[in-house]
Scaffold this motif. Sequence first.
Motif, PDB file in Angstrom:
ATOM      1  N   LEU A  31       0.790  -1.421  -0.014  1.00 42.88           N
ATOM      2  CA  LEU A  31       0.184  -0.248   0.057  1.00 42.88           C
ATOM      3  C   LEU A  31       0.712   1.564  -0.090  1.00 42.88           C
ATOM      4  N   GLY A  32       1.984   1.168   0.620  1.00 39.91           N
ATOM      5  CA  GLY A  32       2.900   2.429   0.660  1.00 39.91           C
ATOM      6  C   GLY A  32       2.309   3.293   1.686  1.00 39.91           C
ATOM      7  N   ARG A  33       1.905   2.804   2.794  1.00 38.35           N
ATOM      8  CA  ARG A  33       1.214   3.549   3.905  1.00 38.35           C
ATOM      9  C   ARG A  33       1.398   2.751   5.079  1.00 38.35           C
ATOM     10  N   LYS A  34       1.402   3.580   6.193  1.00 39.15           N
ATOM     11  CA  LYS A  34       1.844   2.804   7.589  1.00 39.15           C
ATOM     12  C   LYS A  34       0.545   2.200   8.066  1.00 39.15           C
ATOM     13  N   LEU A  35       0.503   1.034   8.912  1.00 41.65           N
ATOM     14  CA  LEU A  35      -0.585   0.590   9.556  1.00 41.65           C
ATOM     15  C   LEU A  35      -0.364   0.754  10.911  1.00 41.65           C
ATOM     16  N   ASP A  36      -1.334   0.808  11.612  1.00 42.26           N
ATOM     17  CA  ASP A  36      -1.317   0.678  13.143  1.00 42.26           C
ATOM     18  C   ASP A  36      -1.331  -1.065  13.380  1.00 42.26           C
ATOM     19  N   TRP A  37      -0.094  -1.536  13.818  1.00 37.47           N
ATOM     20  CA  TRP A  37      -0.224  -3.135  13.921  1.00 37.47           C
ATOM     21  C   TRP A  37      -0.911  -3.608  14.931  1.00 37.47           C
ATOM     22  N   LYS A  38      -1.062  -2.808  16.008  1.00 32.92           N
ATOM     23  CA  LYS A  38      -1.771  -3.133  17.229  1.00 32.92           C
ATOM     24  C   LYS A  38      -3.098  -2.948  17.215  1.00 32.92           C
ATOM     25  N   SER A  39      -3.719  -2.360  16.226  1.00 32.06           N
ATOM     26  CA  SER A  39      -5.184  -2.116  16.058  1.00 32.06           C
ATOM     27  C   SER A  39      -6.035  -3.604  15.468  1.00 32.06           C
ATOM     28  N   ALA A  40      -7.266  -3.936  16.030  1.00 32.87           N
ATOM     29  CA  ALA A  40      -7.862  -4.811  15.645  1.00 32.87           C
ATOM     30  C   ALA A  40      -8.774  -4.465  13.997  1.00 32.87           C
ATOM     31  N   SER A  41      -8.761  -3.114  13.849  1.00 31.09           N
ATOM     32  CA  SER A  41      -9.345  -2.845  12.407  1.00 31.09           C
ATOM     33  C   SER A  41      -8.056  -2.960  11.366  1.00 31.09           C
ATOM     34  N   THR A  42      -6.980  -3.311  12.042  1.00 28.95           N
ATOM     35  CA  THR A  42      -5.896  -3.638  10.701  1.00 28.95           C
ATOM     36  C   THR A  42      -6.120  -4.813  10.406  1.00 28.95           C
ATOM     37  N   SER A  43      -6.779  -5.843  11.115  1.00 30.43           N
ATOM     38  CA  SER A  43      -7.043  -7.059  10.461  1.00 30.43           C
ATOM     39  C   SER A  43      -7.745  -7.157   9.281  1.00 30.43           C
ATOM     40  N   ARG A  44      -8.720  -6.275   9.350  1.00 36.68           N
ATOM     41  CA  ARG A  44      -9.612  -6.291   7.926  1.00 36.68           C
ATOM     42  C   ARG A  44      -8.815  -5.816   6.919  1.00 36.68           C
ATOM     43  N   ILE A  45      -8.097  -4.949   7.163  1.00 39.69           N
ATOM     44  CA  ILE A  45      -7.389  -4.374   5.833  1.00 39.69           C
ATOM     45  C   ILE A  45      -6.239  -5.339   5.251  1.00 39.69           C
ATOM     46  N   VAL A  46      -5.699  -6.035   6.400  1.00 43.39           N
ATOM     47  CA  VAL A  46      -4.950  -7.240   6.059  1.00 43.39           C
ATOM     48  C   VAL A  46      -5.588  -8.234   5.095  1.00 43.39           C
ATOM     49  N   ALA A  47      -6.698  -8.620   5.612  1.00 51.32           N
ATOM     50  CA  ALA A  47      -7.703  -9.589   5.148  1.00 51.32           C
ATOM     51  C   ALA A  47      -7.993  -9.117   3.692  1.00 51.32           C
ATOM     52  N   THR A  48      -8.202  -8.061   3.513  1.00 49.35           N
ATOM     53  CA  THR A  48      -8.753  -7.556   2.192  1.00 49.35           C
ATOM     54  C   THR A  48      -7.513  -7.749   1.194  1.00 49.35           C
ATOM     55  N   ILE A  49      -6.546  -6.969   1.665  1.00 48.84           N
ATOM     56  CA  ILE A  49      -5.435  -6.830   0.771  1.00 48.84           C
ATOM     57  C   ILE A  49      -4.859  -8.185   0.234  1.00 48.84           C
ATOM     58  N   LEU A  50      -4.737  -9.241   1.336  1.00 52.66           N
ATOM     59  CA  LEU A  50      -4.098 -10.526   1.190  1.00 52.66           C
ATOM     60  C   LEU A  50      -5.389 -11.722   0.574  1.00 52.66           C
ATOM     61  N   GLN A  51      -6.794 -11.084   0.619  1.00 54.33           N
ATOM     62  CA  GLN A  51      -7.738 -11.909  -0.114  1.00 54.33           C
ATOM     63  C   GLN A  51      -7.840 -13.333   0.624  1.00 54.33           C
ATOM     64  N   THR A  52      -7.534 -13.248   1.875  1.00 56.98           N
ATOM     65  CA  THR A  52      -8.034 -14.405   2.707  1.00 56.98           C
ATOM     66  C   THR A  52      -8.329 -13.937   3.944  1.00 56.98           C
ATOM     67  N   ASP A  53      -9.222 -14.909   4.359  1.00 53.74           N
ATOM     68  CA  ASP A  53     -10.221 -14.578   5.802  1.00 53.74           C
ATOM     69  C   ASP A  53      -8.953 -14.612   6.804  1.00 53.74           C
ATOM     70  N   TYR A  54      -9.093 -13.503   7.719  1.00 53.01           N
ATOM     71  CA  TYR A  54      -7.942 -13.267   8.795  1.00 53.01           C
ATOM     72  C   TYR A  54      -7.541 -14.874   9.390  1.00 53.01           C
ATOM     73  N   ASP A  55      -8.492 -15.527   9.801  1.00 56.02           N
ATOM     74  CA  ASP A  55      -8.456 -16.634  10.760  1.00 56.02           C
ATOM     75  C   ASP A  55      -7.654 -17.821   9.896  1.00 56.02           C
ATOM     76  N   GLU A  56      -7.372 -17.674   8.557  1.00 59.13           N
ATOM     77  CA  GLU A  56      -6.887 -18.536   7.762  1.00 59.13           C
ATOM     78  C   GLU A  56      -5.564 -18.109   7.269  1.00 59.13           C
ATOM     79  N   LEU A  57      -4.991 -17.071   7.813  1.00 56.90           N
ATOM     80  CA  LEU A  57      -3.871 -16.703   7.255  1.00 56.90           C
ATOM     81  C   LEU A  57      -2.583 -17.346   8.066  1.00 56.90           C
ATOM     82  N   PHE A  58      -3.024 -17.970   9.267  1.00 57.41           N
ATOM     83  CA  PHE A  58      -1.634 -18.161  10.008  1.00 57.41           C
ATOM     84  C   PHE A  58      -1.344 -19.675  10.337  1.00 57.41           C
ATOM     85  N   ASP A  59      -2.194 -20.549   9.545  1.00 56.14           N
ATOM     86  CA  ASP A  59      -1.700 -21.900   9.795  1.00 56.14           C
ATOM     87  C   ASP A  59      -1.573 -22.384   8.348  1.00 56.14           C
ATOM     88  N   MET A  60      -0.756 -23.410   8.024  1.00 54.54           N
ATOM     89  CA  MET A  60      -0.204 -23.991   6.624  1.00 54.54           C
ATOM     90  C   MET A  60      -1.050 -24.794   5.948  1.00 54.54           C
TER      91      MET A  60
END
Length: 470
Positions: A31-60
């Motif tokens: 994105l070329g912008r700073k995110l607040d890594w500690k904010s719960a709202s950032t999880s929605r941005i991450v899930a949207t940009i990475l096109q993956t449900d947030y709870d399915e990002l962290f398990d192989m």
Amino acid sequence: MTATKSEQPDTPPKHLHVGAINPFALVEAILGRKLDWKSASTSRIVATILQTDYDELFDMSFHSILFAGLKLNDREEAAEPIDSKDIHTLTERDLLTPDFSRIRKLSDLGHMGLKDLGAIRVKHAVMSNGNLRMTLEPPRSLGKTLSNSEMTALIRDLATPYRSEGKGSGEKKEWTPPNGIWADISSLYRQDATKFNNPVQGATGNSWLIAALMSVAWSDPSSITHCNQTPTASFSFKKDKDMDESCTLSIKLYSKGGHLDAPTQTVTVNAQVPLNTSSEMVMYARSSDEGEIWPCLYEKAFAKWISSSSSSETSSEHPDLTILSHGDPVKAMAQLTDKTPEYFLTSSRREQDLLGLVRSHCVNLRTIYPLVAYTHPTFSNNRFRGATLVGNMAYSVLGWAAPQERKQYIILRHPWGVCEPDGLTSYSGLVTKVDTKFWPPVELLDAKSGVFAIETGAFREVFSGMGVAK
């Protein structure tokens, strides 16, 4: 003192490919912008940009993009590299979303390519106000998304060592990440930067190296060359007509054999690292203290060292940092210190043995030998669903705690420098807010973020192994 059976190291694993991409750093780089890594709202941005449900990002087991270039082996007990021929680049056309607006009944889904409805996995189902709301997992042929083997060219070049084959016979160009530019960051360091600052992982999957750096720096600060120290033979300043002061750093790295290794040598790097062209933020390893730059330079030196087997890369000040995308955290500590790596598997030990192993390498609740731990790639009973406990991830072991002499905990530090925001996910036996009453040595850290405690029983269930260099 004679070592007990539980303290005897296991046979070193033949190959360890530990690592997961930091999603926060990756999305910032995209994105070329700073995110607040500690904010719960950032999880929605991450899930949207990475096109993956947030709870399915962290398990192989979910084939997440955070494990780009890795797959589970046949027994689903370890990660292994994906062959380059099986890595596919997605185009904009591949990522187009089918139009389901005309679907009126389940049989209409057959016209969209969903022929065998009975075989489709139901991810979520809930009855609400008389309506059955379901989330289905369609076949990938219906609509492709980012995964460990399919990704956009941008993410492939940002986070993995896989490159498209260039046409023609032109010379190989030095690596520069997309949206990035090599720039000198000497001006960022401060002479008064705190001693115990924490390395933070960037936009590639080298948690194994970041955890090793943190463990070495925490257990023996004098073994790390800090850029805010008085210039010595291993750290010096050079005048340049275009810069006021440009620093160089020299470190000795030691060969330990196997994957991601090179002959023992002293590696010198300057302070040029990739910055995002829009935000001007460091894209890869950085420090929790903005006045310190040693993690950036250690990562660069390690990549330059590994690249030295290729004569064209030996003298490059722009090494490809993505070649460090997965590796062995225990061996990395030995490569940094010239000590012997020892491995301890959790499956062959009781939880009290694992706590005893940590305690035997501690004084006053804090490790005095560099110690790391790494998780299973997937967690069958309760899959990894949040950013605190991540599959196939390396963590620094900082010590142990027994607050009020009740439960006993192992103290860990996350290489991403953050823990899961409250309210997203939860695990039993996990404490994500560690203060001085809980564990006094935490006061020595300049940033408490990313430090958490885990009960020994939960540790044994989630973590695959530990290692020490001594």
